[in-house]
Write a protein that holds these residues in place. Structure first.
Motif, PDB file in Angstrom:
ATOM      1  N   VAL A 287       7.071   9.027   9.553  1.00 37.25           N
ATOM      2  CA  VAL A 287       6.884   8.181  10.729  1.00 37.25           C
ATOM      3  C   VAL A 287       7.290   8.928  11.990  1.00 37.25           C
ATOM      4  O   VAL A 287       8.371   9.514  12.056  1.00 37.25           O
ATOM      5  CB  VAL A 287       7.712   6.878  10.596  1.00 37.25           C
ATOM      6  N   VAL A 288       6.402   8.909  12.974  1.00 37.72           N
ATOM      7  CA  VAL A 288       6.683   9.456  14.297  1.00 37.72           C
ATOM      8  C   VAL A 288       6.818   8.256  15.224  1.00 37.72           C
ATOM      9  O   VAL A 288       5.897   7.464  15.369  1.00 37.72           O
ATOM     10  CB  VAL A 288       5.547  10.385  14.784  1.00 37.72           C
ATOM     11  N   ILE A 289       7.987   8.114  15.835  1.00 34.13           N
ATOM     12  CA  ILE A 289       8.273   6.961  16.684  1.00 34.13           C
ATOM     13  C   ILE A 289       8.155   7.367  18.148  1.00 34.13           C
ATOM     14  O   ILE A 289       8.835   8.285  18.600  1.00 34.13           O
ATOM     15  CB  ILE A 289       9.690   6.417  16.398  1.00 34.13           C
ATOM     16  N   LEU A 290       7.288   6.662  18.880  1.00 38.29           N
ATOM     17  CA  LEU A 290       7.155   6.859  20.320  1.00 38.29           C
ATOM     18  C   LEU A 290       7.792   5.648  20.989  1.00 38.29           C
ATOM     19  O   LEU A 290       7.356   4.515  20.778  1.00 38.29           O
ATOM     20  CB  LEU A 290       5.687   6.966  20.720  1.00 38.29           C
ATOM     21  N   GLU A 291       8.841   5.872  21.776  1.00 34.89           N
ATOM     22  CA  GLU A 291       9.608   4.764  22.334  1.00 34.89           C
ATOM     23  C   GLU A 291      10.186   5.166  23.684  1.00 34.89           C
ATOM     24  O   GLU A 291      10.756   6.255  23.807  1.00 34.89           O
ATOM     25  CB  GLU A 291      10.736   4.395  21.355  1.00 34.89           C
ATOM     26  N   LEU A 292      10.031   4.304  24.699  1.00 28.38           N
ATOM     27  CA  LEU A 292      10.603   4.579  26.013  1.00 28.38           C
ATOM     28  C   LEU A 292      12.125   4.539  25.983  1.00 28.38           C
ATOM     29  O   LEU A 292      12.780   5.301  26.687  1.00 28.38           O
ATOM     30  CB  LEU A 292      10.083   3.567  27.040  1.00 28.38           C
ATOM     31  N   ASN A 293      12.683   3.665  25.170  1.00 27.55           N
ATOM     32  CA  ASN A 293      14.133   3.567  25.018  1.00 27.55           C
ATOM     33  C   ASN A 293      14.552   4.539  23.922  1.00 27.55           C
ATOM     34  O   ASN A 293      14.468   4.226  22.736  1.00 27.55           O
ATOM     35  CB  ASN A 293      14.527   2.128  24.672  1.00 27.55           C
TER      36      ASN A 293
ATOM     37  N   PHE B 271       0.840  -1.187   0.000  1.00 25.45           N
ATOM     38  CA  PHE B 271       0.000   0.000   0.000  1.00 25.45           C
ATOM     39  C   PHE B 271       0.871   1.231   0.000  1.00 25.45           C
ATOM     40  O   PHE B 271       2.022   1.180   0.393  1.00 25.45           O
ATOM     41  CB  PHE B 271      -0.902  -0.019   1.238  1.00 25.45           C
ATOM     42  N   GLN B 272       0.320   2.342  -0.449  1.00 23.03           N
ATOM     43  CA  GLN B 272       1.038   3.607  -0.489  1.00 23.03           C
ATOM     44  C   GLN B 272       0.549   4.501   0.649  1.00 23.03           C
ATOM     45  O   GLN B 272      -0.649   4.599   0.889  1.00 23.03           O
ATOM     46  CB  GLN B 272       0.817   4.310  -1.831  1.00 23.03           C
ATOM     47  N   LEU B 273       1.480   5.137   1.320  1.00 25.91           N
ATOM     48  CA  LEU B 273       1.150   6.046   2.418  1.00 25.91           C
ATOM     49  C   LEU B 273       1.724   7.435   2.187  1.00 25.91           C
ATOM     50  O   LEU B 273       1.982   8.170   3.138  1.00 25.91           O
ATOM     51  CB  LEU B 273       1.677   5.473   3.743  1.00 25.91           C
ATOM     52  N   ASN B 274       1.913   7.803   0.936  1.00 18.68           N
ATOM     53  CA  ASN B 274       2.426   9.133   0.612  1.00 18.68           C
ATOM     54  C   ASN B 274       1.528  10.205   1.213  1.00 18.68           C
ATOM     55  O   ASN B 274       0.307  10.072   1.210  1.00 18.68           O
ATOM     56  CB  ASN B 274       2.511   9.320  -0.904  1.00 18.68           C
ATOM     57  N   HIS B 275       2.141  11.256   1.746  1.00 19.61           N
ATOM     58  CA  HIS B 275       1.433  12.402   2.332  1.00 19.61           C
ATOM     59  C   HIS B 275       0.626  12.011   3.561  1.00 19.61           C
ATOM     60  O   HIS B 275      -0.366  12.655   3.886  1.00 19.61           O
ATOM     61  CB  HIS B 275       0.530  13.093   1.299  1.00 19.61           C
ATOM     62  N   ARG B 276       1.045  10.943   4.249  1.00 22.32           N
ATOM     63  CA  ARG B 276       0.389  10.500   5.479  1.00 22.32           C
ATOM     64  C   ARG B 276       1.418  10.485   6.598  1.00 22.32           C
ATOM     65  O   ARG B 276       2.612  10.359   6.362  1.00 22.32           O
ATOM     66  CB  ARG B 276      -0.170   9.082   5.323  1.00 22.32           C
ATOM     67  N   THR B 277       0.935  10.597   7.825  1.00 19.77           N
ATOM     68  CA  THR B 277       1.799  10.505   8.993  1.00 19.77           C
ATOM     69  C   THR B 277       1.374   9.298   9.811  1.00 19.77           C
ATOM     70  O   THR B 277       0.187   9.128  10.098  1.00 19.77           O
ATOM     71  CB  THR B 277       1.706  11.777   9.859  1.00 19.77           C
ATOM     72  N   ALA B 278       2.335   8.450  10.156  1.00 18.48           N
ATOM     73  CA  ALA B 278       2.074   7.269  10.976  1.00 18.48           C
ATOM     74  C   ALA B 278       2.746   7.465  12.324  1.00 18.48           C
ATOM     75  O   ALA B 278       3.932   7.780  12.393  1.00 18.48           O
ATOM     76  CB  ALA B 278       2.618   6.024  10.292  1.00 18.48           C
ATOM     77  N   VAL B 279       1.990   7.297  13.403  1.00 20.77           N
ATOM     78  CA  VAL B 279       2.528   7.370  14.752  1.00 20.77           C
ATOM     79  C   VAL B 279       2.622   5.934  15.258  1.00 20.77           C
ATOM     80  O   VAL B 279       1.621   5.244  15.373  1.00 20.77           O
ATOM     81  CB  VAL B 279       1.630   8.222  15.671  1.00 20.77           C
ATOM     82  N   ILE B 280       3.851   5.494  15.533  1.00 17.89           N
ATOM     83  CA  ILE B 280       4.096   4.114  15.929  1.00 17.89           C
ATOM     84  C   ILE B 280       4.608   4.084  17.360  1.00 17.89           C
ATOM     85  O   ILE B 280       5.649   4.668  17.674  1.00 17.89           O
ATOM     86  CB  ILE B 280       5.144   3.440  15.008  1.00 17.89           C
ATOM     87  N   THR B 281       3.882   3.399  18.247  1.00 17.05           N
ATOM     88  CA  THR B 281       4.358   3.219  19.616  1.00 17.05           C
ATOM     89  C   THR B 281       5.249   1.985  19.650  1.00 17.05           C
ATOM     90  O   THR B 281       4.992   0.987  18.975  1.00 17.05           O
ATOM     91  CB  THR B 281       3.184   3.047  20.601  1.00 17.05           C
ATOM     92  N   GLY B 282       6.318   2.073  20.405  1.00 17.60           N
ATOM     93  CA  GLY B 282       7.259   0.968  20.479  1.00 17.60           C
ATOM     94  C   GLY B 282       8.041   0.781  19.202  1.00 17.60           C
ATOM     95  O   GLY B 282       8.421  -0.329  18.849  1.00 17.60           O
ATOM     96  N   GLY B 283       8.307   1.873  18.490  1.00 16.47           N
ATOM     97  CA  GLY B 283       8.969   1.808  17.195  1.00 16.47           C
ATOM     98  C   GLY B 283      10.458   1.543  17.241  1.00 16.47           C
ATOM     99  O   GLY B 283      11.097   1.499  16.202  1.00 16.47           O
ATOM    100  N   GLY B 284      11.009   1.328  18.423  1.00 19.29           N
ATOM    101  CA  GLY B 284      12.436   1.095  18.536  1.00 19.29           C
ATOM    102  C   GLY B 284      12.851  -0.357  18.424  1.00 19.29           C
ATOM    103  O   GLY B 284      14.024  -0.658  18.260  1.00 19.29           O
ATOM    104  N   SER B 285      11.896  -1.277  18.499  1.00 21.61           N
ATOM    105  CA  SER B 285      12.261  -2.691  18.433  1.00 21.61           C
ATOM    106  C   SER B 285      11.055  -3.541  18.043  1.00 21.61           C
ATOM    107  O   SER B 285       9.915  -3.071  18.067  1.00 21.61           O
ATOM    108  CB  SER B 285      12.797  -3.179  19.790  1.00 21.61           C
ATOM    109  N   GLY B 286      11.339  -4.759  17.663  1.00 23.53           N
ATOM    110  CA  GLY B 286      10.298  -5.743  17.381  1.00 23.53           C
ATOM    111  C   GLY B 286       9.339  -5.332  16.284  1.00 23.53           C
ATOM    112  O   GLY B 286       9.725  -4.755  15.262  1.00 23.53           O
ATOM    113  N   ILE B 287       8.065  -5.638  16.517  1.00 24.63           N
ATOM    114  CA  ILE B 287       7.025  -5.353  15.526  1.00 24.63           C
ATOM    115  C   ILE B 287       6.901  -3.859  15.274  1.00 24.63           C
ATOM    116  O   ILE B 287       6.694  -3.427  14.136  1.00 24.63           O
ATOM    117  CB  ILE B 287       5.673  -5.947  15.972  1.00 24.63           C
TER     118      ILE B 287
END
Length: 76
Positions: free
Chosen positions: A52-58, A21-37
């Motif tokens: 991509v906006v990465i939310l990560e405790l580490n 799929f194409q996500l051009n001109h979209r913003t994705a907020v990913i929790t736990g984006g530092g590892s795994g899934i």
């Protein structure tokens, strides 16, 4: 969103018949984006054109994922 066949190398060449799929001109907020899934989703969504906006405790792991995305030409 326009679906297109996945390259044959996607999924280890198993021929899963997945559609990308194409996500051009979209913003994705990913929790736990530092590892795994979360990391896998961050990299995939960036590859498909999302910012991509990465939310990560580490913080170091999150920064490493963001750096990987930028090095590949994406935005994080």
């Amino acid at each position: 969103v326009r679906n297109q066949p996945a390259p044959s190398s996607f999924g280890g060449g198993l021929g899963w018949g997945l559609f990308m799929f194409q996500l051009n001109h979209r913003t994705a907020v990913i929790t736990g984006g530092g590892s795994g899934i979360g990391k896998a989703m961050s990299v995939l969504f960036a590859r498909q054109g999302a910012t991509v906006v990465i939310l990560e405790l580490n913080a170091e792991a999150g920064q490493a994922t963001a750096d990987q995305i930028r090095q590949a030409g994406g935005t994080a």
